[in-house]
Design an enzyme around this catalytic site. Structure first.
Site, PDB file in Angstrom:
ATOM      1  N   CYS A   1      15.366   7.154  -5.476  1.00  0.00           N
ATOM      2  CA  CYS A   1      13.991   6.573  -5.597  1.00  0.00           C
ATOM      3  C   CYS A   1      13.299   6.785  -4.246  1.00  0.00           C
ATOM      4  CB  CYS A   1      14.149   4.960  -5.794  1.00  0.00           C
ATOM      5  SG  CYS A   1      15.011   4.239  -4.191  1.00  0.00           S
TER       6      CYS A   1
ATOM      7  N   CYS B   1       0.886  -1.247   0.176  1.00  0.00           N
ATOM      8  CA  CYS B   1      -0.125   0.004   0.194  1.00  0.00           C
ATOM      9  C   CYS B   1       0.759   1.242  -0.080  1.00  0.00           C
ATOM     10  CB  CYS B   1      -0.916   0.007   1.096  1.00  0.00           C
ATOM     11  SG  CYS B   1      -2.056  -1.423   1.243  1.00  0.00           S
TER      12      CYS B   1
END
Length: 471
Positions: free
Chosen positions: A425, A247
């Site tokens: 990232c 999630c």
């Protein structure tokens, strides 16, 4: 510790103490009324008028709307009252599931979780609230559930379910809800339900999609083909770890996970109220084919069902030749981390191939020509990004053909051959893989530095810019 943090902790401690005192009061009142309650269930007089009904007056009032449903009635309500359900995970699935179980009058509800409430939980985890941030999720959820229905019992399991603890916890309940979000937990909980003979209601949700399955129902012994399939029957092998999206990475819409949690509660109530659990001769065939319910929140017809096969003869957990036992599970002989391919933190670059966020800040503020390659998904990049960053998602980069003489399409045409490339990232793992691929492709052959920003955007927020939104 700041003054606000100190006050918040004091409030949480006071709330816990208040909950403890309320529970002691409830137990004291229950003890004083023990004789009355016992007689009421058998037709006791509460004053001068004999009480001849199987439920108390409060229960008739509280559950009035479901008592008149043919599938429940008084017999079903009595079964719910005697039942116990374990909800593993007090998050997006567990909160609505537990709320509807409590509302329906399930006699005992256990909650297991090792996490604390965070602000990012609140858009979907409805049992928690802003004033409970930092509080243990189990304590927060039980506080909410007790305010919803103070007439039932709650058990707190403040910790992660492990191979060593699964048996002792799960064996105390009639039915289990898997409301977790990790493959290792799913296989472990399913295996424990098989060897301890417990039905399992499983759900998952990601972005706008969800899955729901009732497994090991009826919970017949291993090797019995009339029992319900388990998680391993449906997914004999876990998905490769690089394809599993959490999630935190993929996102989740609150109502989607809420729908799946509510459906878990519905399936649990149906099982418990039916009277089939424990009925002699009850077989999987009596329920029709096993089904997987699929939900998609962004289409016109959001629900569809996929028919599943029954138990697999060769299933590791519930098959005929299964060697899985309560003892082997409890001993930790099954390595779920290894089975699911979960890898430790990525460390494939040498220290000299990485720079810190503060080092990159100095580079960005200077005049050195360079390229910052942000490999997060487009949605994350759209929330926040560093000035001048070029966004090429990680999976897109991995699919690109690489080799000597091949210039990537995303490379700015005016970038000097020796200009350094920095990769960033979300939290410093995918950037390492990209850095290694870029080096292997020959982009650093002219002495160009290629490296990543250690810790990614999470570290940038922590060390450089705390105002930057981070998802």
């Amino acid at each position: 510790m700041s003054a606000t943090e100190s006050l918040r902790l004091r409030i949480q401690a006071t709330e816990l103490e208040l909950d403890r005192l309320k529970e002691e009061l409830r137990q004291a009142e229950a003890a004083e009324a023990e004789d009355l309650d016992a007689e009421a269930s058998e037709g006791q007089p509460t004053d001068d008028t004999p009480w001849k009904w199987p439920l108390s007056a409060d229960e008739y009032e509280r559950y009035a709307r479901q008592l008149i449903i043919p599938q429940v009635g008084v017999p079903g309500q009595l079964r719910l009252k005697k039942a116990s359900v374990l909800v593993v995970g007090a998050g997006g699935l567990g909160c609505p599931a537990a709320a509807y179980l409590a509302g329906a009058g399930v006699g005992t509800i256990g909650l297991a979780d090792d996490d604390v409430v965070e602000v990012s939980n609140l858009h979907r985890q409805i049992a928690h609230s802003t004033d409970k941030v930092g509080m243990h999720k189990v304590d927060s959820a039980i506080q909410f559930l007790r305010s919803l229905n103070p007439t039932i019992a709650f058990r707190a399991h403040r910790g992660r379910i492990t191979s060593e603890t699964a048996g002792a916890i799960i064996s105390d309940y009639d039915l289990v809800l898997d409301c977790t979000d990790h493959p290792t937990s799913r296989y472990l909980i399913s295996d424990a339900c098989v060897v301890h003979g417990k039905p399992l209601v499983f759900a998952s949700a990601l972005q706008t999609h969800g899955q729901l399955m009732v497994m090991n129902y009826p919970p017949l012994p291993q090797g019995d083909p009339h029992g319900g399939p388990c998680y391993r029957c449906i997914f004999p092998k876990p998905s490769p770890p690089e394809t599993v999206t959490s999630c935190g990475e993929g996102g989740i819409l609150g109502p989607v996970v809420g729908v799946m949690g509510v459906l878990q509660a519905l399936e649990a109530i149906k099982i418990l109220a039916s009277g089939n659990l424990g009925r002699e001769g009850f077989k999987r065939e009596d329920l029709g084919p096993a089904q997987m319910l699929l939900f998609s929140g962004h289409v016109a017809a959001p629900f569809r069902s996929v028919r599943m096969a029954g138990r697999r003869k060769a299933c590791f957990a519930c098959g005929e030749a299964s060697g899985l036992t309560r003892e082997s599970l409890g001993s930790g002989s099954v390595d779920y981390i290894q089975f699911c391919g979960v890898v430790p933190a990525v460390e494939i670059l040498a220290p000299e191939e990485r720079i810190s966020p503060t080092q990159y800040r100095e580079i960005a503020e200077g005049s050195t020509k360079h390229l910052l390659l942000d490999v997060r998904q487009v949605e994350h990049f759209g929330v926040s990004s560093l000035d001048g960053a070029v966004n090429v998602p990680y999976r897109t980069l991995l699919r690109e053909e690489a080799g000597e003489g091949i210039v990537p399409a995303w490379m700015p045409p005016d970038l000097p051959a020796t200009a350094p490339i920095y990769v960033v990232c979300r939290q410093g793992e995918e950037s390492q893989y990209v850095t290694r691929k870029l080096k292997d492709s020959g982009l650093g052959r002219d002495g160009r530095f290629i490296g990543d920003i250690e810790g990614g955007m999470r570290a940038w927020k922590r060390d450089v810019d705390p105002t930057m939104p981070f998802t």
